[in-house]
Design a protein around this motif. Structure first.
Motif, PDB file in Angstrom:
ATOM      1  N   ASN A 111       0.853  -1.179   0.000  1.00  0.00           N
ATOM      2  CA  ASN A 111       0.000   0.000   0.000  1.00  0.00           C
ATOM      3  C   ASN A 111       0.892   1.232   0.000  1.00  0.00           C
TER       4      ASN A 111
ATOM      5  N   GLU B 109      -1.125   7.794   0.461  1.00  0.00           N
ATOM      6  CA  GLU B 109      -2.513   7.691  -0.005  1.00  0.00           C
ATOM      7  C   GLU B 109      -3.210   6.423   0.454  1.00  0.00           C
TER       8      GLU B 109
ATOM      9  N   ASP C 235      -3.300   3.721  -1.301  1.00  0.00           N
ATOM     10  CA  ASP C 235      -3.695   2.955  -2.477  1.00  0.00           C
ATOM     11  C   ASP C 235      -2.893   1.663  -2.587  1.00  0.00           C
TER      12      ASP C 235
ATOM     13  N   ARG D 223      -0.123   1.679  -9.701  1.00  0.00           N
ATOM     14  CA  ARG D 223      -1.451   1.365  -9.183  1.00  0.00           C
ATOM     15  C   ARG D 223      -2.198   0.402 -10.114  1.00  0.00           C
TER      16      ARG D 223
ATOM     17  N   ARG E 168      -8.646  -6.288  -4.409  1.00  0.00           N
ATOM     18  CA  ARG E 168      -7.726  -5.170  -4.154  1.00  0.00           C
ATOM     19  C   ARG E 168      -7.484  -4.338  -5.411  1.00  0.00           C
TER      20      ARG E 168
ATOM     21  N   GLY F  79      -9.812  -1.145  -5.828  1.00  0.00           N
ATOM     22  CA  GLY F  79      -9.715   0.028  -4.959  1.00  0.00           C
ATOM     23  C   GLY F  79     -10.649  -0.065  -3.776  1.00  0.00           C
TER      24      GLY F  79
ATOM     25  N   GLY G 149     -12.612   7.609  -6.668  1.00  0.00           N
ATOM     26  CA  GLY G 149     -11.422   6.847  -7.019  1.00  0.00           C
ATOM     27  C   GLY G 149     -11.701   5.887  -8.172  1.00  0.00           C
ATOM     28  N   LYS G 150     -11.063   4.713  -8.137  1.00  0.00           N
ATOM     29  CA  LYS G 150     -11.157   3.749  -9.234  1.00  0.00           C
ATOM     30  C   LYS G 150     -12.590   3.322  -9.508  1.00  0.00           C
TER      31      LYS G 150
END
Length: 101
Positions: free
Chosen positions: A13, A17, A19, A31, A84, A87, A94-95
């Motif tokens: 991670n 952030e 992420d 990412r 995962r 996101g 986000g994603k």
């Protein structure tokens, strides 16, 4: 009898952030799961994991995850890793919001 080795990727991670990130063959943190380095040698996987774990200023929680070769790069093998890639699931941005799942 020797057991067969399942290919791996290094995942963690991002420190700031949070992420999910993946270690690439050229030592970047991406990412995008498909940009991860697919490691097919157990000894090399351990070296890459040690390299990742030393980057405490960039990432946390680095580990090796099973993966398989796909047409666009590595693909997750287990549900947890597939999840995962999508996101965070506890908020709508986000994603997931952008449709990058």
């Amino acid at each position: 009898m020797a057991r067969s080795y399942t290919p791996k990727i290094v995942t963690a991670n991002a420190l700031i952030e949070g992420d999910v990130v993946y270690l690439t063959a050229d030592d970047r943190w991406s990412r995008r799961h498909e940009e991860a380095e697919l490691i097919e040698d157990e000894a090399h996987a351990q070296l890459r994991l040690l390299h990742a774990q030393a980057q405490k200023n960039l990432i946390v929680g680095a580990y090796l995850a099973d993966a398989k070769a796909g047409p666009n790069g590595p693909e997750p093998v287990h549900f947890r890793e597939a999840f995962r890639t999508r996101g965070p699931s506890n908020y709508a941005h986000g994603k997931q919001e952008a449709g990058h799942v």
